[in-house]
Scaffold this active site. Structure first.
Site, PDB file in Angstrom:
ATOM      1  N   SER A   1       0.955  -1.151   0.069  1.00  0.00           N
ATOM      2  CA  SER A   1       0.090  -0.011  -0.099  1.00  0.00           C
ATOM      3  C   SER A   1       0.840   1.527  -0.038  1.00  0.00           C
ATOM      4  O   SER A   1       0.209   2.504  -0.163  1.00  0.00           O
ATOM      5  CB  SER A   1      -0.979   0.053   1.300  1.00  0.00           C
ATOM      6  OG  SER A   1      -2.139  -1.036   1.003  1.00  0.00           O
TER       7      SER A   1
ATOM      8  N   GLY B   1       4.402   9.078   6.458  1.00  0.00           N
ATOM      9  CA  GLY B   1       4.855   7.712   6.053  1.00  0.00           C
ATOM     10  C   GLY B   1       3.461   6.887   5.850  1.00  0.00           C
ATOM     11  O   GLY B   1       2.474   7.440   5.449  1.00  0.00           O
ATOM     12  N   HIS B   2       4.044   5.601   5.506  1.00  0.00           N
ATOM     13  CA  HIS B   2       2.847   4.603   5.112  1.00  0.00           C
ATOM     14  C   HIS B   2       3.699   3.201   5.082  1.00  0.00           C
ATOM     15  O   HIS B   2       4.560   3.164   5.130  1.00  0.00           O
ATOM     16  CB  HIS B   2       2.568   4.746   3.706  1.00  0.00           C
ATOM     17  CG  HIS B   2       0.845   4.419   3.466  1.00  0.00           C
ATOM     18  ND1 HIS B   2       0.315   3.202   3.175  1.00  0.00           N
ATOM     19  CD2 HIS B   2      -0.320   5.329   3.393  1.00  0.00           C
ATOM     20  CE1 HIS B   2      -0.831   3.184   3.349  1.00  0.00           C
ATOM     21  NE2 HIS B   2      -1.372   4.457   3.218  1.00  0.00           N
ATOM     22  N   ASP B   3       2.523   2.439   5.475  1.00  0.00           N
ATOM     23  CA  ASP B   3       2.960   0.998   5.314  1.00  0.00           C
ATOM     24  C   ASP B   3       2.419   0.181   4.293  1.00  0.00           C
ATOM     25  O   ASP B   3       1.417   0.741   3.550  1.00  0.00           O
ATOM     26  CB  ASP B   3       2.645   0.204   6.600  1.00  0.00           C
ATOM     27  CG  ASP B   3       3.305   0.742   7.970  1.00  0.00           C
ATOM     28  OD1 ASP B   3       4.235   1.547   7.838  1.00  0.00           O
ATOM     29  OD2 ASP B   3       2.522   0.662   9.027  1.00  0.00           O
TER      30      ASP B   3
END
Length: 425
Positions: free
Chosen positions: A56, A272-274
């Site tokens: 993602s 941010g993102h994971d």
């Protein structure tokens, strides 16, 4: 400076992660540290230029393409989707901004495989008329993969080429990226990772259907991801403006920007993102004040414990802060029967029952997601976190892994950023 290669090796071995790459870019200095093997069945070692699925984190690339099209005057964030894409069978009130911030209300975990052709996104969007609307647009937050496929289709219509080609021309080629791709026939030309289960067994499915591309199908090296992070340190600051509060504040997330998650780590503002695919997990955190970007690419579902320990140590070393502590269960906490019942959304059925003094949740994968599920049925024990509340719980996938919060309301269960409506009970 600590020896991050040795620390990665130590913590990955302790967490049961077969292979990983840690990437650090700190105001002009870059470190890429590989560890382990890409696939335990072949024993091929991880190198600095190995490619992993970033899941993602792809959504940020798709959101960047939308931001470019906005700057070119081809749409605005408050345009309705059906105004731009009249054939989309979705609620006419949903705007582009709703999709970018997971406020559309679309039931989001729809993994319909619509084939390998360039028309796969168009065909996917055409099927969304069968998908439930969980809430009115703009009234709540629920993580939505389907919404980013719709954004990908918007990009195709406005840019007059496939989402894959738009990403390659507008971002990968302009940034000089040679280890970023969206299709398996491209990934196979590189040293490519395969996911692993919690027991360290290689998974049987390499990636998700092509129709999910704009929501989660980029495969790339840590170095290429850091280059993309640097782009966002220098440009697109508007994408980091808070758009909607994040319910519960798990992991230090306080708000959602234009797809970015916005974090507060002891007063430092990060973004941010994971990402997660089939047995591969990726993480990205960026501190704009320190001009620090850290990514961790892994090929194991055991990666959360590795990430929280290692990246906290990296940030502590560079800027003096660690990831905020997660909620933990209270000692002696017991739960009532108010939350016993069945909760269901696209692709998932959650059955909550009482066993002794505990609530147990059975997580069942359903529908199209069964095609890529390695463990379609998993049980989780739920532990209360607030003695005077009775609605807040935590669970975890295994001892040593981070606690994951769950919140019950009379109408739904909220966990992993998703609203799951109550069906019975």
């Amino acid at each position: 400076m600590p020896d991050w290669s040795s620390r990665l090796e130590e913590l990955a071995g302790r967490s049961g992660v077969p292979g990983a790459v840690l990437g650090i870019w700190a105001d002009g200095e870059q470190l890429v540290a590989p560890y382990g093997v890409l696939n335990r069945a072949t024993g091929l070692e991880v190198t600095a230029d190995s490619v992993f699925q970033v899941g993602s984190i792809t959504k940020i690339w798709t959101a960047t393409l939308i931001t470019q099209l906005v700057a070119e005057g081809k749409l605005s964030l408050d345009d309705t989707v059906v105004g731009l894409l009249p054939e989309a069978p979705i609620d006419a009130r949903i705007t582009v901004r709703h999709l970018l911030t997971h406020q559309s209300g679309l039931d989001g975990d729809v993994f319909t495989d619509t084939g390998r052709g360039d028309d796969c996104l168009e065909r996917y969007v055409g099927l969304l008329g069968k998908v439930d609307q969980l809430f009115d647009p703009g009234t709540a937050y629920s993580y939505c993969n389907a919404g980013f496929v719709v954004l990908g289709r918007l990009i195709e219509v406005l840019d007059k080429r496939s989402w894959d080609d738009a990403l390659r021309v507008r971002l990968s080629e302009r940034l000089g990226l040679e280890h970023t791709m969206t299709l398996p026939e491209e990934a196979i030309l590189h040293r490519s990772a395969l996911g692993h289960t919690a027991d360290g067994v290689p998974v049987k499915t390499w990636n998700l259907p092509r129709s999910i591309g704009p929501a989660g199908l980029i495969t790339q090296s840590a170095g290429d991801l850091l280059t993309f992070a640097r782009l966002h340190l220098d440009q697109y600051a508007e994408m980091r403006a808070p758009q909607v509060p994040f319910p519960g504040g798990a992991e230090g997330v306080e708000a959602i920007g234009t797809a970015w998650r916005l974090y507060d780590w002891s007063g430092r503002k990060l973004f941010g993102h994971d990402g997660e695919t089939v047995g591969q997990l990726a993480f990205l955190r960026i501190d704009p004040e320190a001009r620090l970007a850290v990514c961790l690419l892994t090929n194991s579902v055991n990666a959360p414990a590795l990430f929280e320990q290692l990246v906290s140590e990296v940030f502590t070393d560079y800027v003096g802060v660690a990831a905020p502590p997660r909620p933990e269960p209270i000692e002696g906490g017991a739960a009532g029967d108010d939350h016993v019942g069945v909760y269901e959304r696209a692709g998932v059925r959650l059955e909550v029952e009482r066993r002794g003094s505990r609530l147990v949740m059975t997580y069942r994968v359903t529908g199209d997601r069964l095609a890529v599920a390695e463990d379609p049925v998993v049980e989780y024990e739920l532990y209360p976190t607030a003695p005077d509340d009775g609605n807040h719980f935590v669970t975890r996938s295994a001892p040593g892994q981070p606690w994951v919060p769950l919140t019950f309301t009379p109408a739904y269960l909220f966990t992993s950023g998703r609203v799951t409506p109550r069906r019975t009970g």
